[in-house]
Write an enzyme that holds these catalytic residues in place. Structure first.
Site, PDB file in Angstrom:
ATOM      1  NE  ARG A  17      17.077   5.835  34.734  1.00 55.45           N
ATOM      2  CZ  ARG A  17      16.736   5.630  35.998  1.00 55.45           C
ATOM      3  NH1 ARG A  17      15.766   6.279  36.554  1.00 55.45           N
ATOM      4  NH2 ARG A  17      17.403   4.747  36.701  1.00 55.45           N
ATOM      5  CG  HIS A  42      31.276  17.426  19.045  1.00 53.37           C
ATOM      6  ND1 HIS A  42      32.625  17.214  19.118  1.00 53.37           N
ATOM      7  CD2 HIS A  42      30.903  16.876  17.861  1.00 53.37           C
ATOM      8  CE1 HIS A  42      33.045  16.579  18.041  1.00 53.37           C
ATOM      9  NE2 HIS A  42      32.011  16.349  17.263  1.00 53.37           N
ATOM     10  CD  GLU A  72      33.758  20.923  20.063  1.00 49.57           C
ATOM     11  OE1 GLU A  72      34.578  21.534  20.743  1.00 49.57           O
ATOM     12  OE2 GLU A  72      33.420  19.752  20.290  1.00 49.57           O
ATOM     13  CG  HIS A 202      39.883  15.713  23.322  1.00 47.02           C
ATOM     14  ND1 HIS A 202      39.896  14.545  24.027  1.00 47.02           N
ATOM     15  CD2 HIS A 202      38.816  15.649  22.495  1.00 47.02           C
ATOM     16  CE1 HIS A 202      38.878  13.808  23.613  1.00 47.02           C
ATOM     17  NE2 HIS A 202      38.196  14.443  22.692  1.00 47.02           N
ATOM     18  N   GLY A 224      34.908  19.655  28.680  1.00 51.54           N
ATOM     19  CA  GLY A 224      33.663  18.980  28.990  1.00 51.54           C
ATOM     20  C   GLY A 224      33.833  17.895  30.036  1.00 51.54           C
TER      21      GLY A 224
HETATM   22  N1  PXP Z   1      37.306  19.900  21.556  1.00 51.86           N
HETATM   23  C1  PXP Z   1      36.762  19.010  20.686  1.00 51.86           C
HETATM   24  C2  PXP Z   1      36.960  19.257  19.226  1.00 51.86           C
HETATM   25  C3  PXP Z   1      36.039  17.904  21.125  1.00 51.86           C
HETATM   26  O1  PXP Z   1      35.534  17.029  20.248  1.00 51.86           O
HETATM   27  C4  PXP Z   1      35.855  17.730  22.517  1.00 51.86           C
HETATM   28  C5  PXP Z   1      35.026  16.581  23.016  1.00 51.86           C
HETATM   29  O2  PXP Z   1      33.714  16.693  22.550  1.00 51.86           O
HETATM   30  C6  PXP Z   1      36.417  18.680  23.383  1.00 51.86           C
HETATM   31  C7  PXP Z   1      37.155  19.740  22.877  1.00 51.86           C
HETATM   32  C8  PXP Z   1      36.271  18.579  24.871  1.00 51.86           C
HETATM   33  O3  PXP Z   1      37.008  17.492  25.317  1.00 51.86           O
HETATM   34  P1  PXP Z   1      36.838  16.977  26.829  1.00 51.86           P
HETATM   35  O4  PXP Z   1      35.433  16.489  26.939  1.00 51.86           O
HETATM   36  O5  PXP Z   1      37.860  15.898  26.960  1.00 51.86           O
HETATM   37  O6  PXP Z   1      37.081  18.152  27.712  1.00 51.86           O
END
Ligand code: PXP
Length: 250
Positions: A17, A42, A72, A202, A224
């Site tokens: 937005r 990140h 990151e 992840h 995340g």
């Molecule tokens: N670790 C790394 C290196 C990532 O790139 C990400 C996504 O930005 C995450 C962890 C978190 O992953 P998720 O969003 O699937 O929890």
């Protein structure tokens, strides 16, 4: 096991937005007051979610509140438009932990760990430079022994195990899951033997954290996407508390 909350998706919603709603700082403060152990961003070179400024702001907020900030990114991302470039961001943000990820520009999300040998000499000189900043370094790797040994040879302090395949296996059959859990167990044991700390991240969610904990001792998970989607169901505060509880449960 510590919880570092990745706030990228709050930034994504805000950017859609062009205003400051939802405010990244407000949600960072909420997460901190609810008791998370750290925050992660990140930023990508296209600034589609977290921006370079976000990384600087959240880093100083974390310092103010004595909480870990994990930055990151791809170490070789160069400055582009408003993006400062990953090394410059490390210099300015002075994160507590830097997690190196081999993501390419335009890639939707990180979908693989660092391939041992990829841009070897450049990676070595990058590590030497960031070691002068006195922050912890972590390499995002696939769950295989060769990768953990590579991270140790390259003098990283920690590895972050890419848990995408593990999370997928949790949704498939028991055999696949067993194979993935065995790989993670092996990697954790090897990392401990080599004196490396272990992070994981992840696609982790309330549905698979318990299984991951059963694979061995993990220092930190970075989460995340699932936290943000669960927030739609339960609300942000209740979601963060659910994650803290499951992570700290013995
Ligand atoms: N670790 C790394 C290196 C990532 O790139 C990400 C996504 O930005 C995450 C962890 C978190 O992953 P998720 O969003 O699937 O929890």
């Amino acid at each position: 096991m510590n919880l570092s909350v990745n706030l990228n998706k709050i930034a994504l919603l805000r950017n859609s937005r062009g205003s400051n709603t939802p405010s990244l700082e407000a949600y960072a403060n909420k997460a901190i007051s609810l008791g998370v152990d750290g925050l992660t961003l990140h930023p990508r070179p296209d600034h589609r979610h977290a921006t370079s400024n976000d990384a600087l702001n959240i880093s100083s907020l974390c310092k103010e509140k004595s909480l870990e900030f994990n930055l990151e990114g791809n170490p070789f991302s160069q400055p582009k438009n408003e993006f400062l470039g990953f090394y410059e961001l490390c210099l300015q943000a002075k994160p507590d932990q830097i997690t190196l990820v081999p993501d390419g520009e335009g890639q939707l999300t990180s979908d693989s760990g660092w391939e041992p040998g990829f841009q070897d000499s450049e990676l070595k000189s990058f590590i030497a430079k960031v070691n002068e900043l006195n922050c912890r370094t972590s390499l995002f790797i696939n769950a295989d022994i060769h990768s953990v040994e590579y991270a140790s040879d390259m003098n990283f302090d920690r590895i972050e195990i890419y848990t995408g395949p593990f999370a997928q296996a949790c949704l498939l059959d028991k055999n696949e899951l067993q194979i993935n859990c065995d790989k993670i167990k092996e990697v954790i044991n090897r990392a401990q033997h080599l004196g490396l700390g272990v992070n994981a991240g992840h696609d982790l969610s309330l549905d698979n954290i318990q299984l991951l904990k059963e694979c061995g001792l993990i220092d930190e998970v970075s989460i995340g996407h699932a936290i943000m989607t669960d927030s739609l169901k339960y609300g942000f505060d209740a979601t963060i508390i659910k994650y803290i509880n499951i992570i700290r449960e013995k």
